[in-house]
Design a protein around this motif. Structure first.
Motif, PDB file in Angstrom:
ATOM      1  N   ASN A 169       4.294   3.210   2.406  1.00 34.53           N
ATOM      2  CA  ASN A 169       4.202   3.925   3.689  1.00 34.53           C
ATOM      3  C   ASN A 169       3.946   5.412   3.471  1.00 34.53           C
ATOM      4  O   ASN A 169       3.776   6.154   4.428  1.00 34.53           O
ATOM      5  CB  ASN A 169       5.500   3.743   4.492  1.00 34.53           C
ATOM      6  CG  ASN A 169       5.658   2.285   4.880  1.00 34.53           C
ATOM      7  OD1 ASN A 169       4.690   1.662   5.324  1.00 34.53           O
ATOM      8  ND2 ASN A 169       6.841   1.734   4.682  1.00 34.53           N
ATOM      9  N   ALA A 170       3.919   5.814   2.210  1.00 37.77           N
ATOM     10  CA  ALA A 170       3.710   7.245   1.922  1.00 37.77           C
ATOM     11  C   ALA A 170       2.232   7.600   2.080  1.00 37.77           C
ATOM     12  O   ALA A 170       1.343   6.770   1.852  1.00 37.77           O
ATOM     13  CB  ALA A 170       4.161   7.544   0.498  1.00 37.77           C
ATOM     14  N   ASP A 171       2.008   8.834   2.476  1.00 36.51           N
ATOM     15  CA  ASP A 171       0.645   9.349   2.604  1.00 36.51           C
ATOM     16  C   ASP A 171       0.131   9.672   1.196  1.00 36.51           C
ATOM     17  O   ASP A 171       0.748  10.454   0.479  1.00 36.51           O
ATOM     18  CB  ASP A 171       0.731  10.636   3.453  1.00 36.51           C
ATOM     19  CG  ASP A 171      -0.625  11.025   3.987  1.00 36.51           C
ATOM     20  OD1 ASP A 171      -1.595  10.272   3.769  1.00 36.51           O
ATOM     21  OD2 ASP A 171      -0.708  12.093   4.618  1.00 36.51           O
ATOM     22  N   HIS A 210      -4.873   0.803  -4.031  1.00 42.37           N
ATOM     23  CA  HIS A 210      -3.857   1.839  -3.918  1.00 42.37           C
ATOM     24  C   HIS A 210      -3.735   2.603  -5.240  1.00 42.37           C
ATOM     25  O   HIS A 210      -3.403   2.005  -6.269  1.00 42.37           O
ATOM     26  CB  HIS A 210      -2.509   1.200  -3.559  1.00 42.37           C
ATOM     27  CG  HIS A 210      -1.548   2.183  -2.994  1.00 42.37           C
ATOM     28  ND1 HIS A 210      -0.893   3.110  -3.771  1.00 42.37           N
ATOM     29  CD2 HIS A 210      -1.166   2.418  -1.715  1.00 42.37           C
ATOM     30  CE1 HIS A 210      -0.132   3.850  -2.986  1.00 42.37           C
ATOM     31  NE2 HIS A 210      -0.273   3.460  -1.736  1.00 42.37           N
ATOM     32  N   PRO A 211      -3.979   3.931  -5.217  1.00 40.74           N
ATOM     33  CA  PRO A 211      -3.971   4.676  -6.485  1.00 40.74           C
ATOM     34  C   PRO A 211      -2.632   4.648  -7.217  1.00 40.74           C
ATOM     35  O   PRO A 211      -2.595   4.446  -8.436  1.00 40.74           O
ATOM     36  CB  PRO A 211      -4.334   6.112  -6.070  1.00 40.74           C
ATOM     37  CG  PRO A 211      -4.251   6.169  -4.593  1.00 40.74           C
ATOM     38  CD  PRO A 211      -4.340   4.786  -4.056  1.00 40.74           C
ATOM     39  N   THR A 212      -1.536   4.820  -6.453  1.00 42.31           N
ATOM     40  CA  THR A 212      -0.227   4.840  -7.122  1.00 42.31           C
ATOM     41  C   THR A 212       0.113   3.445  -7.651  1.00 42.31           C
ATOM     42  O   THR A 212       0.657   3.285  -8.740  1.00 42.31           O
ATOM     43  CB  THR A 212       0.874   5.299  -6.132  1.00 42.31           C
ATOM     44  OG1 THR A 212       0.341   6.288  -5.277  1.00 42.31           O
ATOM     45  CG2 THR A 212       2.091   5.806  -6.852  1.00 42.31           C
ATOM     46  N   MET A 248      -3.616   9.573   3.384  1.00 37.95           N
ATOM     47  CA  MET A 248      -3.997   8.253   3.903  1.00 37.95           C
ATOM     48  C   MET A 248      -2.894   7.234   3.578  1.00 37.95           C
ATOM     49  O   MET A 248      -2.356   7.248   2.469  1.00 37.95           O
ATOM     50  CB  MET A 248      -5.312   7.835   3.197  1.00 37.95           C
ATOM     51  CG  MET A 248      -5.936   6.568   3.711  1.00 37.95           C
ATOM     52  SD  MET A 248      -7.306   6.041   2.620  1.00 37.95           S
ATOM     53  CE  MET A 248      -8.661   7.007   3.204  1.00 37.95           C
ATOM     54  N   ILE A 249      -2.569   6.383   4.573  1.00 39.56           N
ATOM     55  CA  ILE A 249      -1.641   5.274   4.289  1.00 39.56           C
ATOM     56  C   ILE A 249      -2.530   4.089   3.896  1.00 39.56           C
ATOM     57  O   ILE A 249      -3.399   3.696   4.683  1.00 39.56           O
ATOM     58  CB  ILE A 249      -0.807   4.874   5.540  1.00 39.56           C
ATOM     59  CG1 ILE A 249      -0.156   6.092   6.204  1.00 39.56           C
ATOM     60  CG2 ILE A 249       0.200   3.772   5.207  1.00 39.56           C
ATOM     61  CD1 ILE A 249       1.026   6.671   5.500  1.00 39.56           C
ATOM     62  N   ILE A 250      -2.348   3.567   2.719  1.00 38.09           N
ATOM     63  CA  ILE A 250      -3.279   2.524   2.244  1.00 38.09           C
ATOM     64  C   ILE A 250      -2.599   1.151   2.216  1.00 38.09           C
ATOM     65  O   ILE A 250      -1.594   0.961   1.529  1.00 38.09           O
ATOM     66  CB  ILE A 250      -3.837   2.874   0.844  1.00 38.09           C
ATOM     67  CG1 ILE A 250      -4.475   4.271   0.865  1.00 38.09           C
ATOM     68  CG2 ILE A 250      -4.845   1.824   0.396  1.00 38.09           C
ATOM     69  CD1 ILE A 250      -4.874   4.788  -0.509  1.00 38.09           C
TER      70      ILE A 250
END
Ligand code: NAD
Length: 397
Positions: free
Chosen positions: A387-389, A16-18, A1-3
Motif C-alpha cells: 500500500n506504500a507509494d 513491483h520494484p521493492t 504510485m501504488i502498484i
C-alpha cells in the motif's frame, strides 16, 4: 504510485520494484547460505539474465563464486506512468547488491539475437575482461529476427503429430478447461527451431571464439527440458521439443570444438518451474501445480535458484575436471532427476487422471502456483508494504 498486480491471461502487466528486489535478495540469501563453489568461473556472460533460470545463474555465479557478470536481457523501463518489467527491476536489484559486494556488473538491454548486440558485448569483454570463462545461454523468446536474412520467425507451442486434446488450467476462472492444439505445420516447426533451437547460441559462441574472447577452459551451458508423458505431446514431441533437439545437437557440435581448447559445451536439463515463459505453455501449468504438491509433500521441491546452485556446485565446478562432469547417455547434465523420479511421476500421473474442478485446489498446489507466479512480478513477498507509494522509475546503470 501504488502498484498492484494486473493479470492478463498468463502474464502480469505490472511489476513491483521493492517486491522484485526482495525476490532477488531471497535468491542471493539462498546462495550465500550454501557452501561457496570452489574453482567456479570468474567472468560469466549470461544471455537472458533478467528472470527465471538466467537470473538464478547470474546470482549463483556472482554470489556463489564471486564472479564478474555481464547480463543481456530484453526488458522495458518505466516511463513514470507504467511500471517497468519485472526483469528490469530484478536487474536493478541484482546490480546494486553485486556492486555493494565489490563485484563487476555490466548490463546490456536489447536484442540478444542481433549481430549488433554480439559486437557490443564482445567489445566489452575485450576491454574489461580480456576473455570470458563461462557463457550461460538462457534466452526464452516467442520471436527472433534472423540477423542474416532480416526475417522474423515466431515460435509456436503445438504438437508435431495429430491434434492433441487434454486438460489445462484456466487460472483466471480457477477451473479446468479442455484445450485442443492443432498439429503444427512444417513451417511452424522450422520457425520454432529458428527461435528456440541452437542457431543463435552457436552464433554467440563462434563469434566470441573468432575474436579470441573465450578463455582456454571455458564452459558454455544452455538450458533444456524433457518432462513426463503427460506433457510429451506438447513439449518434447511438439514444436518446442524439436527446438530443444536442435539445441542439444548444437551442444554436441560446440562441445567437440571447445574440447580442443580444454573447454566444454553442455545442455542442462532442468526441472519444470513457474517462469514467465513456462506459464504460457498449454497443459504445463496444470502439470506443474500437481507436481508442486507432490514434490512439496516429499520435501524435494526446488526453485530456479536451487536448481542452478546444483548445476554449478554439483555438476560443473567444485574442483571437478571438465572431463568428469556427470551427464546422461546423451551427454546432458541432468538436474531434473527429482522431478522425474518414478514415485513422483506415478503420483502426478494418478492425480492428473483424477483432477477435476472440484478437487484441483486440494490435490494440486493452486495456491503455491499462484503465489510463485505473482512473485515473478514482485508481488506477495513478505515484508513488502504493497500500500506504500513507490517510485516506478528505477535506474539500471
Ligand atoms: P524466462 O522467460 O524467465 O527468461 C527469459 C530471458 O530471456 C529473460 O531474461 C528475457 O529478458 C530474455 N530475453 C528474451 N528475449 C530476448 C531477446 N530478444 N534479447 C535479449 N534477451 C531476451 O525463461 P526461463 O523459463 O528461465 O527459460 C530460460 C531457459 O530455460 C529456456 O531455454 C527454457 O526452455 C529453459 N527451461 C525452462 C524451464 C521452466 O520450466 N521454466 C525448465 C527447463 C528449461
Amino acid at each position: 504510485m501504488i502498484i498492484q498486480p494486473k493479470i492478463r491471461g498468463f502474464i502480469c502487466i505490472t511489476a513491483h520494484p521493492t517486491g522484485c528486489a526482495k525476490h532477488v535478495q531471497e535468491q542471493i540469501d539462498y546462495i550465500k547460505s550454501q557452501p561457496a563453489i570452489t574453482n567456479g568461473p570468474k567472468k560469466v556472460l549470461i544471455l537472458g539474465s533478467s528472470t527465471g533460470y538466467g537470473l538464478a545463474s547470474r546470482i549463483a555465479a556472482a554470489f556463489g563464486t564471486g564472479a564478474a557478470t555481464m547480463g543481456v536481457f530484453f526488458e522495458k523501463e518505466s516511463d513514470g506512468k507504467k511500471t517497468a518489467t519485472a526483469g528490469w527491476y530484478n536487474t536493478a536489484a541484482f546490480s546494486k547488491a553485486a556492486r555493494a559486494q565489490g563485484l563487476y556488473v555490466r548490463n546490456f538491454n536489447g536484442d540478444a539475437f542481433s549481430d549488433e548486440m554480439r559486437a557490443q558485448v564482445a567489445d566489452a569483454i575485450a576491454k574489461d575482461w580480456g576473455q570470458v570463462d563461462c557463457i550461460i545461454y538462457s534466452l526464452a523468446s516467442p520471436r527472433r529476427v534472423d540477423p542474416k536474412t532480416g526475417l522474423l520467425h515466431k515460435s509456436t507451442l503445438k504438437p508435431k503429430g495429430p491434434a492433441y486434446t487434454n486438460k489445462s488450467m484456466d487460472f483466471e476462472a480457477n477451473k479446468l478447461i479442455s484445450i485442443t492444439l492443432e498439429p503444427a505445420t512444417d513451417v511452424e516447426v522450422a520457425d520454432t527451431i529458428k527461435v528456440m533451437g541452437g542457431e543463435d547460441w552457436q552464433l554467440w559462441v563462434e563469434y566470441l571464439a573468432s575474436k579470441n574472447l573465450l578463455a582456454k577452459d571455458s564452459v558454455t551451458v544452455a538450458y533444456s527440458y524433457i518432462g513426463p508423458e503427460v506433457t510429451t505431446a506438447v513439449y518434447r514431441n511438439g514444436t518446442i521439443g524439436a527446438a530443444k533437439d536442435h539445441l542439444e545437437a548444437t551442444a554436441h557440435l560446440l562441445d567437440k570444438r571447445m574440447k580442443e581448447a580444454g573447454g566444454r559445451a553442455f545442455v542442462s536439463v532442468n526441472k519444470a518451474l513457474v517462469t514467465q515463459s513456462s506459464s504460457a505453455i498449454p497443459f504445463i501449468p496444470l502439470y506443474f501445480l500437481l507436481l508442486m504438491k507432490v514434490m512439496k509433500e516429499k520435501n524435494i521441491h526446488e526453485d530456479c535458484i536451487h536448481q542452478i546452485y546444483r548445476v554449478f556446485a554439483d555438476r560443473l565446478y567444485n574442483n571437478r575436471p571438465l572431463s568428469q562432469v556427470p551427464t546422461d547417455s546423451e551427454g546432458r547434465i541432468r538436474v531434473d532427476e527429482l522431478e522425474m523420479r518414478a514415485d513422483v511421476q506415478e503420483k502426478v500421473a494418478e492425480l492428473w487422471k483424477n483432477v477435476s474442478d472440484d478437487n484441483v485446489t486440494t490435490i494440486g498446489d493452486v495456491a503455491g502456483y499462484n503465489s510463485d507466479f505473482l512473485k515473478l512480478f514482485g508481488f506477495g513477498l513478505k515484508g513488502v508494504d504493497y500500500n506504500a507509494d513507490v517510485d516506478p522509475v528505477v535506474p539500471i546503470d
